[in-house]
Design a protein around this motif. Structure first.
Motif, PDB file in Angstrom:
ATOM      1  N   GLU A 152       0.722  23.541 -25.964  1.00  0.00           N
ATOM      2  CA  GLU A 152      -0.077  23.037 -27.079  1.00  0.00           C
ATOM      3  C   GLU A 152       0.168  21.541 -27.231  1.00  0.00           C
ATOM      4  O   GLU A 152       1.152  21.000 -26.702  1.00  0.00           O
ATOM      5  N   THR A 153      -0.712  20.874 -27.963  1.00  0.00           N
ATOM      6  CA  THR A 153      -0.528  19.462 -28.273  1.00  0.00           C
ATOM      7  C   THR A 153       0.460  19.323 -29.429  1.00  0.00           C
ATOM      8  O   THR A 153       0.374  20.054 -30.414  1.00  0.00           O
ATOM      9  N   ARG A 154       1.406  18.404 -29.268  1.00  0.00           N
ATOM     10  CA  ARG A 154       2.418  18.196 -30.304  1.00  0.00           C
ATOM     11  C   ARG A 154       2.490  16.725 -30.669  1.00  0.00           C
ATOM     12  O   ARG A 154       2.352  15.851 -29.811  1.00  0.00           O
ATOM     13  N   ILE A 168       2.557  11.468 -29.024  1.00  0.00           N
ATOM     14  CA  ILE A 168       1.602  12.558 -28.841  1.00  0.00           C
ATOM     15  C   ILE A 168       1.845  13.155 -27.458  1.00  0.00           C
ATOM     16  O   ILE A 168       1.846  12.437 -26.454  1.00  0.00           O
ATOM     17  N   GLN A 170       0.440  15.936 -24.843  1.00  0.00           N
ATOM     18  CA  GLN A 170      -0.634  16.838 -24.450  1.00  0.00           C
ATOM     19  C   GLN A 170      -0.309  17.401 -23.077  1.00  0.00           C
ATOM     20  O   GLN A 170       0.033  16.645 -22.163  1.00  0.00           O
ATOM     21  N   SER A 171      -0.414  18.706 -22.933  1.00  0.00           N
ATOM     22  CA  SER A 171       0.071  19.359 -21.721  1.00  0.00           C
ATOM     23  C   SER A 171      -1.035  20.067 -20.952  1.00  0.00           C
ATOM     24  O   SER A 171      -1.943  20.659 -21.547  1.00  0.00           O
ATOM     25  N   ASP A 172      -0.919  20.008 -19.625  1.00  0.00           N
ATOM     26  CA  ASP A 172      -1.776  20.763 -18.712  1.00  0.00           C
ATOM     27  C   ASP A 172      -0.896  21.756 -17.964  1.00  0.00           C
ATOM     28  O   ASP A 172       0.148  21.381 -17.425  1.00  0.00           O
ATOM     29  N   ASN A 183       1.714  14.956 -20.793  1.00  0.00           N
ATOM     30  CA  ASN A 183       1.208  13.587 -20.872  1.00  0.00           C
ATOM     31  C   ASN A 183       1.570  13.009 -22.239  1.00  0.00           C
ATOM     32  O   ASN A 183       1.058  13.456 -23.269  1.00  0.00           O
ATOM     33  N   TYR A 184       2.465  12.027 -22.209  1.00  0.00           N
ATOM     34  CA  TYR A 184       2.951  11.418 -23.447  1.00  0.00           C
ATOM     35  C   TYR A 184       2.217  10.112 -23.721  1.00  0.00           C
ATOM     36  O   TYR A 184       2.036   9.274 -22.827  1.00  0.00           O
ATOM     37  N   SER A 202       3.541  10.414 -17.802  1.00  0.00           N
ATOM     38  CA  SER A 202       3.310  11.821 -17.470  1.00  0.00           C
ATOM     39  C   SER A 202       4.569  12.394 -16.847  1.00  0.00           C
ATOM     40  O   SER A 202       5.121  11.810 -15.907  1.00  0.00           O
TER      41      SER A 202
END
Length: 252
Positions: A152-154, A168, A170-172, A183-184, A202
């Motif tokens: 999830e996005t954190r 932030i 965001q993950s793949d 991905n930070y 990343s």
């Protein structure tokens, strides 16, 4: 270049809420429980050296290794008179370190090794450094929890004095390769400066399962002792991404 080069100046601020002292106390207790003599300890992937300093406070003579030159510079600057030394290097390539009583690798360094070969390289470095019968303890992302919980996005916001960092993440998720690419984006603000610095990085993370860890340990000359949910003596479970394993270097 390490993925942490741009991240390094803000690293300790981002993790100021991480309880390094309690974690080091737990690891120290586990090492002693498995027969490690309190002597020389190697910290693979030591980052800015906070765990290493905590181990030194508990009587260990510590050597820390990290791939990031920026992290090592920060570690060197903070060590004071502690019984700690640091060097820049790849934790997956054995260096001159020998005859250590224990080796640790914490904060998911093993999950930054995204292939079996790299994981075994990390374990071979530990094996070369340890005395026969020496103890290895390392943590990693537990695959069962990653699959159960998903990604999830954190967003994390940290403030200290005039400094403010918004991160932030965001993950793949690539399930076929057991890889999560995180991905930070960091927005780093000093209220005394006119501009906000943006940092993008990343991080590719591999999650592991205990059977994979056990196979890699056996392949590199270790006797697996156990695999646990971090930080406890319970078995890994879907409630937490963090797990750790303990192993003993086999006596020739």
């Amino acid at each position: 270049m390490s993925v942490f080069e741009q991240y390094a100046p803000w690293y300790d601020l981002l993790y100021q809420d991480k309880d390094y002292a309690t974690e080091a106390a737990f690891v120290d207790e586990r090492l002693r429980a498995h027969g490690a003599r309190v002597g020389r300890l190697l910290d693979l992937g030591c980052g800015t050296g906070v765990h290493a300093l905590e181990f030194a406070r508990r009587g260990w003579t510590v050597t820390g290794i990290d791939l990031s030159e920026a992290m090592i510079r920060r570690a060197q600057a903070s060590k004071g008179d502690a019984t700690v030394s640091f060097r820049q290097g790849d934790a997956c390539e054995a260096g001159p370190e020998r005859d250590f009583d224990a080796v640790v690798s914490l904060f998911h360094v093993a999950s930054y090794q995204t292939s079996q070969a790299r994981l075994e390289g990390l374990l071979r470095t530990a094996h070369a450094a340890l005395k026969p019968g020496g103890i290895l303890l390392f943590d990693y992302w537990y695959g069962g929890a990653v699959l159960a919980q998903g990604v999830e996005t954190r967003v994390k916001v940290i403030e200290r004095g005039p400094l403010r960092v918004t991160r932030i993440a965001q993950s793949d998720h690539d399930e076929t390769e057991a890889i999560v690419q995180v991905n930070y984006t960091l927005f780093c603000e000093d209220r005394h400066a006119p501009q906000i610095q943006r940092v993008d990085e990343s991080h590719r993370m591999r999650y592991w399962f205990p059977f994979e860890i056990a196979a890699a340990l056996k392949a590199t000359g270790f006797e697996p002792i156990g695999h646990y949910a971090w930080p406890s003596m319970e078995l890994p479970n879907s409630s937490t991404w963090a797990a750790y394993s303990v192993a003993r270097k086999l006596t020739p």
